[in-house]
Scaffold this motif. Structure first.
Motif, PDB file in Angstrom:
ATOM      1  N   HIS A 242      -9.543  -5.722   4.258  1.00  0.00           N
ATOM      2  CA  HIS A 242     -10.976  -6.018   4.132  1.00  0.00           C
ATOM      3  C   HIS A 242     -11.628  -5.894   5.522  1.00  0.00           C
ATOM      4  CE1 HIS A 242     -14.637  -8.387   3.486  1.00  0.00           C
ATOM      5  NE2 HIS A 242     -14.260  -9.146   4.500  1.00  0.00           N
ATOM      6  N   ILE A 243     -10.942  -6.409   6.542  1.00  0.00           N
ATOM      7  CA  ILE A 243     -11.496  -6.340   7.908  1.00  0.00           C
ATOM      8  C   ILE A 243     -11.623  -4.875   8.340  1.00  0.00           C
ATOM      9  CG2 ILE A 243     -11.100  -7.005  10.323  1.00  0.00           C
ATOM     10  CD1 ILE A 243      -9.654  -9.499   9.276  1.00  0.00           C
ATOM     11  N   LEU A 244     -10.596  -4.086   8.028  1.00  0.00           N
ATOM     12  CA  LEU A 244     -10.634  -2.669   8.420  1.00  0.00           C
ATOM     13  C   LEU A 244     -11.776  -1.925   7.725  1.00  0.00           C
ATOM     14  CD1 LEU A 244      -6.826  -1.718   8.427  1.00  0.00           C
ATOM     15  CD2 LEU A 244      -8.333  -1.946  10.409  1.00  0.00           C
ATOM     16  N   ARG A 245     -12.125  -2.386   6.529  1.00  0.00           N
ATOM     17  CA  ARG A 245     -13.178  -1.679   5.772  1.00  0.00           C
ATOM     18  C   ARG A 245     -14.589  -2.043   6.236  1.00  0.00           C
ATOM     19  NH1 ARG A 245      -9.814  -2.521   1.208  1.00  0.00           N
ATOM     20  NH2 ARG A 245     -10.952  -4.439   0.756  1.00  0.00           N
TER      21      ARG A 245
ATOM     22  N   PRO B 165       7.035  -4.769   3.390  1.00  0.00           N
ATOM     23  CA  PRO B 165       5.631  -5.183   3.377  1.00  0.00           C
ATOM     24  C   PRO B 165       4.961  -4.996   4.743  1.00  0.00           C
ATOM     25  CG  PRO B 165       7.055  -7.115   3.531  1.00  0.00           C
ATOM     26  CD  PRO B 165       7.964  -5.924   3.401  1.00  0.00           C
ATOM     27  N   PHE B 166       3.690  -4.742   4.708  1.00  0.00           N
ATOM     28  CA  PHE B 166       2.842  -4.733   5.909  1.00  0.00           C
ATOM     29  C   PHE B 166       3.348  -3.803   7.012  1.00  0.00           C
ATOM     30  CE2 PHE B 166       1.720  -8.811   3.913  1.00  0.00           C
ATOM     31  CZ  PHE B 166       0.358  -8.606   3.793  1.00  0.00           C
ATOM     32  N   VAL B 167       3.582  -2.561   6.651  1.00  0.00           N
ATOM     33  CA  VAL B 167       3.979  -1.601   7.696  1.00  0.00           C
ATOM     34  C   VAL B 167       2.915  -0.517   7.878  1.00  0.00           C
ATOM     35  CG1 VAL B 167       6.467  -1.962   7.495  1.00  0.00           C
ATOM     36  CG2 VAL B 167       5.362  -0.268   6.031  1.00  0.00           C
ATOM     37  N   GLY B 168       1.856  -0.534   7.061  1.00  0.00           N
ATOM     38  CA  GLY B 168       0.786   0.462   7.193  1.00  0.00           C
ATOM     39  C   GLY B 168      -0.313  -0.052   8.112  1.00  0.00           C
ATOM     40  N   PRO B 169      -1.503   0.562   8.063  1.00  0.00           N
ATOM     41  CA  PRO B 169      -2.598   0.183   8.968  1.00  0.00           C
ATOM     42  C   PRO B 169      -3.000  -1.296   8.833  1.00  0.00           C
ATOM     43  CG  PRO B 169      -3.120   2.216   7.799  1.00  0.00           C
ATOM     44  CD  PRO B 169      -1.832   1.719   7.222  1.00  0.00           C
ATOM     45  N   ALA B 170      -3.102  -1.811   7.596  1.00  0.00           N
ATOM     46  CA  ALA B 170      -3.487  -3.224   7.445  1.00  0.00           C
ATOM     47  C   ALA B 170      -2.387  -4.119   8.015  1.00  0.00           C
ATOM     48  CB  ALA B 170      -3.729  -3.546   5.971  1.00  0.00           C
TER      49      ALA B 170
ATOM     50  N   GLY C  55       0.849  -1.190   0.000  1.00  0.00           N
ATOM     51  CA  GLY C  55       0.000   0.000   0.000  1.00  0.00           C
ATOM     52  C   GLY C  55       0.885   1.242   0.000  1.00  0.00           C
ATOM     53  N   ASP C  56       0.254   2.365   0.254  1.00  0.00           N
ATOM     54  CA  ASP C  56       0.972   3.647   0.233  1.00  0.00           C
ATOM     55  C   ASP C  56       2.172   3.641   1.180  1.00  0.00           C
ATOM     56  OD1 ASP C  56       0.970   6.479  -0.563  1.00  0.00           O
ATOM     57  OD2 ASP C  56       0.612   6.833   1.567  1.00  0.00           O
ATOM     58  N   HIS C  57       1.975   3.167   2.417  1.00  0.00           N
ATOM     59  CA  HIS C  57       3.065   3.168   3.401  1.00  0.00           C
ATOM     60  C   HIS C  57       4.189   2.222   2.985  1.00  0.00           C
ATOM     61  CE1 HIS C  57      -0.199   4.814   5.803  1.00  0.00           C
ATOM     62  NE2 HIS C  57       0.727   5.312   6.599  1.00  0.00           N
TER      63      HIS C  57
END
Ligand code: URA
Length: 489
Positions: free
Chosen positions: A443-446, A331-336, A322-324
């Motif tokens: 998906h869970i966050l959304r 990998p995987f350092v943003g909100p998700a 993602g953006d972050h």
């Protein structure tokens, strides 16, 4: 009596506001204050206590002052105080007023300078070997903008230590704390991989169809070029521009570029013979950093390769950075990613024991104003990128792979049945190993409904715990060493 005020290089706005308030509370006229520290007068400091007169100013003036104080002009504090004096006397600063206009232009120049800093600071990695990666940059702003410009870097690079040196001030961000110290001469910074990264980034975002030399020079003024590694590429890229436009036209909007032949299961025959499979995980990573198999590399900042122990028993595959992740290169350092790591910890799966990666290694987005909105990769992009995922699988040889969301499930199985039919199931991946399908944390966050969100989170935790258990018991899948599963090509 005349007064002298000397303001510090750090915390300048708060110091000016405090001095100006005290001065006006004693009704000290502008011409009686030397804001440059007393060179002109016998120095009498301002009274330390406030006087009887109180002043209220608009937020508009405060935000103007908050910018103008960083301008390089020695008169800036005096001009602001003149403006304050006038406002206190009920004499507003209209846009046509020379003083008002001048202050507006100064604030604009400061804003532009901060913007340039954000665009043109180039970090180089320092080989310090500490627990956090360390970076340093040298920058020469036009105005005194390091302090107001630093918050941006704190937000972007929160998980690294970094330092930005300028002639006047140095910003140091260490273990999550930002401090400022004196500036100095340009330090000798090592050339490193981040130089090459900037060069690659620039080569990738460079759109030869849109070359406007004047605009380019005004957006990236020549004075910044000497500290920008990528500007070395400009002459060669300009020379190649016409041919590249033709190549882009030939390639079409969503097709892979020439030379980036399809490498999916379906188009395996089209694999160019000249592409050699890297022989190690690290060689695969190095090759992926230069990947141009599809057009996603044009806009993304960098390839985001997987991360974790090279012999991890569990591999977790997301959709794409993602953006972050695109900015951090991890990998995987943003909100998700934070949600995933939290749920992993709850499920007893240590994130340091898993290989975390994505089906697609470049961020796909649509620009919307200053934001970059995530877009799902299409099947073609996922298939192109499967080459890399296949290599990760072959070298890491996980006992179990967890597919987070539909894109990862498709990448690993070439099956695009909907997620609600598959979540929690163990399927056989193209590489021959077990693939457990679960929800993607984004998906869970959304999910808007709190109960549904809680439920999906629990299911993800269940799947992670199941993957951890399978990793203990599932047999090792043997893939010939140094190659990758044919089905993943
Ligand atoms: N979403 C993903 O699928 N992968 C990441 O690395 C981050 C967000």
């Amino acid at each position: 009596m005349s007064y002298a005020v000397s303001l510090p290089d750090q915390g300048t706005f708060a110091a000016w506001r405090d001095a100006a308030r005290r001065a006006i509370s004693h009704r000290i006229a502008p011409e009686r204050i030397d804001w440059t520290g007393g060179g002109l007068f016998a120095a009498t400091p301002l009274p330390t206590a406030s006087g009887p007169h109180e002043i209220r100013v608009s937020q508009h003036f405060l935000s103007l002052a908050r910018s103008v104080v960083w301008h390089k002009l020695p008169d800036r504090f005096a001009l602001l105080y003149q403006a304050l004096w006038r406002l206190d006397r009920g004499d507003p600063l209209s846009p046509a007023d020379p003083l008002g206009r001048r202050l507006q232009l100064m604030a604009k120049a400061v804003g532009r300078d901060i913007h340039k800093m954000h665009a043109f600071v180039r970090f180089r990695e320092l080989p310090l070997g500490g627990p956090r990666r360390s970076f340093a940059a040298w920058f020469e702003p036009e105005h005194n903008t390091l302090e107001p410009g630093s918050a941006f870097f704190v937000n972007r690079f929160a998980d690294m230590d970094w330092l930005i040196a300028t002639p006047r001030l140095t910003a140091r961000f260490q273990s999550g704390r930002l401090t400022f110290g004196p500036g100095g001469a340009k330090p000798d910074l090592p050339e490193d991989a981040s130089e090459a990264l900037w060069a690659t980034y620039f080569a990738n975002i460079f759109n030869p169809a849109r070359i406007k030399l004047d605009a380019m020079r005004s957006e990236m003024p020549k004075k910044y070029w000497k500290n920008l590694p990528e500007t070395r590429l400009i002459p060669a890229m300009l020379a190649d521009a016409e041919a590249r436009v033709q190549r882009m036209r030939d390639a079409g909007a969503s097709e892979p570029r020439p030379g980036a032949a399809p490498v999916s299961t379906r188009y395996r025959e089209a694999m160019p013979q000249s592409i050699e499979a890297p022989g190690t995980l690290d060689q695969a990573r190095q090759a992926a950093l230069m990947c141009r198999r599809c057009d996603l590399c044009e806009a993304a900042t960098q390839t985001v390769w997987g991360e974790g122990p090279a012999d991890a028993a569990v591999m977790i595959v997301g959709e794409q950075p993602g953006d972050h992740e695109d900015l951090a290169g991890r990998p995987f350092v943003g909100p998700a990613g934070r949600l995933l790591r939290d749920v992993m910890a709850e499920a007893g799966l240590d994130d340091a024991r898993a290989w975390l990666t994505n089906a697609v290694k470049h961020f796909k987005f649509t620009p919307r104003g200053k934001r970059r909105l995530h877009q799902n990769p299409n099947r073609g992009e996922i298939r192109h990128c499967r080459w890399w995922l296949g290599l990760e699988l072959a070298f890491v040889q996980p006992r179990v792979t967890l597919a987070l969301g539909a894109s990862a499930a498709f990448a690993l199985t070439d099956d695009d049945r909907p997620m609600h039919q598959r979540r929690g199931m163990v399927e056989t991946g193209l590489h021959g190993g077990p693939v457990l399908i679960s929800w993607h944390p984004a998906h869970i966050l959304r999910l808007r409904d709190a109960d549904r969100q809680r439920h999906a989170r629990l299911q993800l935790a269940e799947d992670l715990a199941k993957a951890a258990a399978m990793a203990e018991t599932a047999p090792m899948i043997h893939t010939p060493s140094g190659t990758f599963p044919a089905a993943c090509r």
